[in-house]
Design a protein around this motif. Sequence first.
Motif, PDB file in Angstrom:
ATOM      1  N   ALA A  60      50.691  -6.782   1.956  1.00  0.00           N
ATOM      2  CA  ALA A  60      50.763  -5.496   2.655  1.00  0.00           C
ATOM      3  C   ALA A  60      52.179  -4.929   2.650  1.00  0.00           C
ATOM      4  O   ALA A  60      52.380  -3.739   2.400  1.00  0.00           O
ATOM      5  CB  ALA A  60      50.260  -5.659   4.092  1.00  0.00           C
ATOM      6  N   GLY A  61      53.153  -5.795   2.931  1.00  0.00           N
ATOM      7  CA  GLY A  61      54.536  -5.326   2.997  1.00  0.00           C
ATOM      8  C   GLY A  61      55.059  -4.836   1.670  1.00  0.00           C
ATOM      9  O   GLY A  61      55.657  -3.755   1.578  1.00  0.00           O
ATOM     10  N   THR A  62      54.859  -5.607   0.608  1.00  0.00           N
ATOM     11  CA  THR A  62      55.373  -5.209  -0.707  1.00  0.00           C
ATOM     12  C   THR A  62      54.577  -4.044  -1.288  1.00  0.00           C
ATOM     13  O   THR A  62      55.123  -3.214  -2.019  1.00  0.00           O
ATOM     14  CB  THR A  62      55.340  -6.390  -1.689  1.00  0.00           C
ATOM     15  OG1 THR A  62      54.011  -6.911  -1.781  1.00  0.00           O
ATOM     16  CG2 THR A  62      56.277  -7.493  -1.235  1.00  0.00           C
ATOM     17  N   ARG A 105      55.940 -12.900   9.133  1.00  0.00           N
ATOM     18  CA  ARG A 105      55.737 -14.023   8.210  1.00  0.00           C
ATOM     19  C   ARG A 105      56.755 -15.127   8.474  1.00  0.00           C
ATOM     20  O   ARG A 105      56.439 -16.317   8.349  1.00  0.00           O
ATOM     21  CB  ARG A 105      55.840 -13.534   6.769  1.00  0.00           C
ATOM     22  CG  ARG A 105      55.669 -14.629   5.713  1.00  0.00           C
ATOM     23  CD  ARG A 105      55.619 -14.011   4.327  1.00  0.00           C
ATOM     24  NE  ARG A 105      55.527 -15.022   3.297  1.00  0.00           N
ATOM     25  CZ  ARG A 105      56.569 -15.538   2.642  1.00  0.00           C
ATOM     26  NH1 ARG A 105      57.798 -15.118   2.939  1.00  0.00           N
ATOM     27  NH2 ARG A 105      56.404 -16.460   1.718  1.00  0.00           N
ATOM     28  N   GLU A 106      57.967 -14.762   8.846  1.00  0.00           N
ATOM     29  CA  GLU A 106      59.007 -15.753   9.101  1.00  0.00           C
ATOM     30  C   GLU A 106      58.610 -16.711  10.213  1.00  0.00           C
ATOM     31  O   GLU A 106      58.925 -17.903  10.165  1.00  0.00           O
ATOM     32  CB  GLU A 106      60.328 -15.058   9.469  1.00  0.00           C
ATOM     33  CG  GLU A 106      61.125 -14.565   8.274  1.00  0.00           C
ATOM     34  CD  GLU A 106      61.543 -15.698   7.358  1.00  0.00           C
ATOM     35  OE1 GLU A 106      62.255 -16.604   7.824  1.00  0.00           O
ATOM     36  OE2 GLU A 106      61.146 -15.674   6.186  1.00  0.00           O
ATOM     37  N   LYS A 107      57.895 -16.194  11.215  1.00  0.00           N
ATOM     38  CA  LYS A 107      57.474 -17.057  12.316  1.00  0.00           C
ATOM     39  C   LYS A 107      56.509 -18.124  11.821  1.00  0.00           C
ATOM     40  O   LYS A 107      56.612 -19.301  12.199  1.00  0.00           O
ATOM     41  CB  LYS A 107      56.809 -16.207  13.407  1.00  0.00           C
ATOM     42  CG  LYS A 107      56.410 -17.015  14.645  1.00  0.00           C
ATOM     43  CD  LYS A 107      57.628 -17.690  15.273  1.00  0.00           C
ATOM     44  CE  LYS A 107      57.249 -18.507  16.481  1.00  0.00           C
ATOM     45  NZ  LYS A 107      58.411 -19.252  17.025  1.00  0.00           N
ATOM     46  N   LEU A 152      51.531   2.637  10.600  1.00  0.00           N
ATOM     47  CA  LEU A 152      52.515   2.875   9.548  1.00  0.00           C
ATOM     48  C   LEU A 152      51.893   3.084   8.166  1.00  0.00           C
ATOM     49  O   LEU A 152      52.397   3.881   7.366  1.00  0.00           O
ATOM     50  CB  LEU A 152      53.501   1.705   9.483  1.00  0.00           C
ATOM     51  CG  LEU A 152      54.452   1.553  10.670  1.00  0.00           C
ATOM     52  CD1 LEU A 152      55.132   0.187  10.633  1.00  0.00           C
ATOM     53  CD2 LEU A 152      55.503   2.664  10.649  1.00  0.00           C
ATOM     54  N   LEU A 153      50.797   2.361   7.895  1.00  0.00           N
ATOM     55  CA  LEU A 153      50.214   2.426   6.549  1.00  0.00           C
ATOM     56  C   LEU A 153      48.754   2.871   6.539  1.00  0.00           C
ATOM     57  O   LEU A 153      48.414   3.874   5.918  1.00  0.00           O
ATOM     58  CB  LEU A 153      50.324   1.057   5.859  1.00  0.00           C
ATOM     59  CG  LEU A 153      51.677   0.651   5.288  1.00  0.00           C
ATOM     60  CD1 LEU A 153      51.555  -0.693   4.577  1.00  0.00           C
ATOM     61  CD2 LEU A 153      52.206   1.698   4.319  1.00  0.00           C
ATOM     62  N   THR A 154      47.896   2.117   7.201  1.00  0.00           N
ATOM     63  CA  THR A 154      46.454   2.349   7.093  1.00  0.00           C
ATOM     64  C   THR A 154      46.081   3.797   7.383  1.00  0.00           C
ATOM     65  O   THR A 154      45.254   4.389   6.664  1.00  0.00           O
ATOM     66  CB  THR A 154      45.684   1.418   8.057  1.00  0.00           C
ATOM     67  OG1 THR A 154      46.174   0.081   7.918  1.00  0.00           O
ATOM     68  CG2 THR A 154      44.199   1.437   7.745  1.00  0.00           C
ATOM     69  N   ASN A 155      46.652   4.367   8.431  1.00  0.00           N
ATOM     70  CA  ASN A 155      46.305   5.737   8.815  1.00  0.00           C
ATOM     71  C   ASN A 155      47.335   6.763   8.344  1.00  0.00           C
ATOM     72  O   ASN A 155      47.283   7.928   8.760  1.00  0.00           O
ATOM     73  CB  ASN A 155      46.156   5.817  10.343  1.00  0.00           C
ATOM     74  CG  ASN A 155      45.102   4.852  10.860  1.00  0.00           C
ATOM     75  OD1 ASN A 155      44.053   4.680  10.249  1.00  0.00           O
ATOM     76  ND2 ASN A 155      45.383   4.208  11.995  1.00  0.00           N
ATOM     77  N   ASN A 156      48.226   6.326   7.473  1.00  0.00           N
ATOM     78  CA  ASN A 156      49.268   7.214   6.957  1.00  0.00           C
ATOM     79  C   ASN A 156      48.690   8.098   5.838  1.00  0.00           C
ATOM     80  O   ASN A 156      48.164   7.585   4.851  1.00  0.00           O
ATOM     81  CB  ASN A 156      50.431   6.364   6.436  1.00  0.00           C
ATOM     82  CG  ASN A 156      51.602   7.183   5.971  1.00  0.00           C
ATOM     83  OD1 ASN A 156      51.479   8.021   5.104  1.00  0.00           O
ATOM     84  ND2 ASN A 156      52.766   6.904   6.543  1.00  0.00           N
ATOM     85  N   THR A 194      59.624   0.491   5.984  1.00  0.00           N
ATOM     86  CA  THR A 194      59.522  -0.131   7.303  1.00  0.00           C
ATOM     87  C   THR A 194      58.447  -1.217   7.378  1.00  0.00           C
ATOM     88  O   THR A 194      58.696  -2.310   7.910  1.00  0.00           O
ATOM     89  CB  THR A 194      59.286   0.934   8.384  1.00  0.00           C
ATOM     90  OG1 THR A 194      60.356   1.874   8.347  1.00  0.00           O
ATOM     91  CG2 THR A 194      59.230   0.302   9.768  1.00  0.00           C
ATOM     92  N   PRO A 195      57.224  -0.972   6.868  1.00  0.00           N
ATOM     93  CA  PRO A 195      56.203  -2.027   6.933  1.00  0.00           C
ATOM     94  C   PRO A 195      56.627  -3.322   6.242  1.00  0.00           C
ATOM     95  O   PRO A 195      56.256  -4.416   6.687  1.00  0.00           O
ATOM     96  CB  PRO A 195      54.991  -1.399   6.229  1.00  0.00           C
ATOM     97  CG  PRO A 195      55.196   0.061   6.380  1.00  0.00           C
ATOM     98  CD  PRO A 195      56.666   0.267   6.306  1.00  0.00           C
ATOM     99  N   PHE A 196      57.397  -3.204   5.179  1.00  0.00           N
ATOM    100  CA  PHE A 196      57.893  -4.383   4.469  1.00  0.00           C
ATOM    101  C   PHE A 196      58.731  -5.251   5.405  1.00  0.00           C
ATOM    102  O   PHE A 196      58.548  -6.464   5.478  1.00  0.00           O
ATOM    103  CB  PHE A 196      58.710  -3.949   3.253  1.00  0.00           C
ATOM    104  CG  PHE A 196      59.403  -5.070   2.542  1.00  0.00           C
ATOM    105  CD1 PHE A 196      58.716  -5.862   1.633  1.00  0.00           C
ATOM    106  CD2 PHE A 196      60.741  -5.341   2.774  1.00  0.00           C
ATOM    107  CE1 PHE A 196      59.349  -6.905   0.969  1.00  0.00           C
ATOM    108  CE2 PHE A 196      61.384  -6.380   2.120  1.00  0.00           C
ATOM    109  CZ  PHE A 196      60.686  -7.160   1.210  1.00  0.00           C
ATOM    110  N   LEU A 197      59.615  -4.619   6.153  1.00  0.00           N
ATOM    111  CA  LEU A 197      60.474  -5.356   7.078  1.00  0.00           C
ATOM    112  C   LEU A 197      59.658  -5.958   8.212  1.00  0.00           C
ATOM    113  O   LEU A 197      59.881  -7.102   8.615  1.00  0.00           O
ATOM    114  CB  LEU A 197      61.553  -4.425   7.633  1.00  0.00           C
ATOM    115  CG  LEU A 197      62.485  -3.785   6.594  1.00  0.00           C
ATOM    116  CD1 LEU A 197      63.427  -2.792   7.265  1.00  0.00           C
ATOM    117  CD2 LEU A 197      63.286  -4.848   5.864  1.00  0.00           C
TER     118      LEU A 197
END
Length: 231
Positions: free
Chosen positions: A49-51, A69-71, A131-135, A60-63
């Motif tokens: 999703a991020g890439t 994911r880091e967690k 940020l993405l799905t409804n963008n 922004t979604p990438f970050l």
Amino acid sequence: WDYLAAMSNNLVICLAVEKLLGVEVPDRAQYLRVLAAELQRVASHLVFAGTFGLDVGAMTPFLYCFREREKILDWFEEICGARLTYNYIRIGGVGWDLPEPKHRKNSKSIEEEMDQFLPTFSQRLDELDDLLTNNKIFRARTMGVGAMTEEQAYSYGCSGPYLRASGISYDVRTAQPYCNYEQLDFNVIASPRAIGDCFDRYWVRTQEMRESLKLIEQVILKLNELPRGNA
């Protein structure tokens, strides 16, 4: 084969060998495998999703996706000492149980920490939708692009989210249950649009992450009921 889903890759090999040898895996180990596999699914889908968002112009979604994911990678590192390729799922079960609270820095069980993370991550998925799905721009750049019919998906040998993006409700976890998945409640996510385009392939993964959260919550309850050390 898929270094973003190394837990799952290890599981496939172990399941094949165990089936050939007739090895019975303890219940606790089965649920630990599901926990690892579903956390891995989330971590892998977050990279997608991020890439993907980055590739179509949204940074922004990438970050955000890599932050979450880091967690998960922190937990994997604590569980088995690695962050990308693992040696945790093994023939007959898993390498070892989850770390005990007394061996952790915050003296809190890792299961409790994961359980507390679930509602927070659910909110993060809502953010991803905003940020993405409804963008409008993201939808315009992905809908109708790379469409793949059900017949094409079958003929190309597609599997997983690629197959389900074309509207095919098939998931090995329910079609040929393993690791006690049949004892857990979750939905197989297939695109209702059944167009199999870039948007559908993205959408299926975001919804699968929500189902993974449901599975992880159930697995934590199961682990709390089972004695430690039999894995």
